[in-house]
Design an enzyme around this catalytic site. Sequence first.
Site, PDB file in Angstrom:
ATOM      1  N   ASP A  53       0.809  -1.212   0.000  1.00 33.76           N
ATOM      2  CA  ASP A  53       0.000   0.000   0.000  1.00 33.76           C
ATOM      3  C   ASP A  53       0.847   1.269   0.000  1.00 33.76           C
ATOM      4  O   ASP A  53       2.022   1.257   0.370  1.00 33.76           O
ATOM      5  CB  ASP A  53      -0.894   0.039   1.250  1.00 33.76           C
ATOM      6  CG  ASP A  53      -2.035  -0.954   1.194  1.00 33.76           C
ATOM      7  OD1 ASP A  53      -2.055  -1.798   0.281  1.00 33.76           O
ATOM      8  OD2 ASP A  53      -2.909  -0.885   2.086  1.00 33.76           O
ATOM      9  N   HIS A 196       3.484  -2.630   3.084  1.00 38.78           N
ATOM     10  CA  HIS A 196       3.540  -1.241   2.628  1.00 38.78           C
ATOM     11  C   HIS A 196       4.794  -0.955   1.808  1.00 38.78           C
ATOM     12  O   HIS A 196       5.875  -1.491   2.094  1.00 38.78           O
ATOM     13  CB  HIS A 196       3.437  -0.296   3.823  1.00 38.78           C
ATOM     14  CG  HIS A 196       2.068  -0.275   4.440  1.00 38.78           C
ATOM     15  ND1 HIS A 196       1.624  -1.269   5.287  1.00 38.78           N
ATOM     16  CD2 HIS A 196       1.021   0.584   4.275  1.00 38.78           C
ATOM     17  CE1 HIS A 196       0.378  -1.020   5.647  1.00 38.78           C
ATOM     18  NE2 HIS A 196      -0.019   0.088   5.040  1.00 38.78           N
TER      19      HIS A 196
END
Length: 234
Positions: A53, A196
């Site tokens: 992300d 992430h």
Amino acid sequence: MSRGPSRSFHLLGRRLAVVATAVASVVPLALTGAAAAPARAAACNGYVGLTFDDGPSGSTSALLNALQRHGLRATMFNQGQHAAANPAQVRAQVAAGMWVANHSYTHPHLTGLNQAQIDSEIARTQRAIADAGGGTPKLFRPPYGETNPTVKLVAARYGLTEIIWNVDSQDWNGASTDAIVQAAARLTNGQVILMHDWSANTLAAIPRIAQGLSGRGLCAGMISPQTGRAVAPT
């Protein structure tokens, strides 16, 4: 005169022998190649979805290099504002074989917004990613995994399948590299893990994640827009 036909038959026999030898050498190669393809496919006893992300960012290049070096593909849930600011990195994601997806424009708590605001977050991200060369996303991850019927409705309006996760690496919460590797070890066939783009510990974990998946016969796959589960890449 009698030696003419005899010599011809002798030469013919030699030629046939050469042809037979050539054919014999080709057939095993063909069979070996045919046998090798199923063997490679059989190495993947299941597929998992690696997701990252918040990109693209200054860390994206290093992440892509690590993924490629270890034969992994992943779904990159990009923020629209970052895609607009770093279009070259979006193209690099695609060139590296990754799938690019929608993670809202500014990463707000969507469940606290009205429908028009949610629409703006999703629509602007679709445009930013497409304009950057990332194609039109088919997957959407709401920030923080927060969703409600309105968020789902708006996402569906743009042809997006909402994807949360089965395993949280906790890299956003300062998880160590060891902890991230252990989180990935919990993945089973079809499941998706949250990671992430910007996490240095996640970057460091990539080689061990790849080794762990391989040891369990799992491969990094794409996330199906139809089922939301990890499947074999198409």
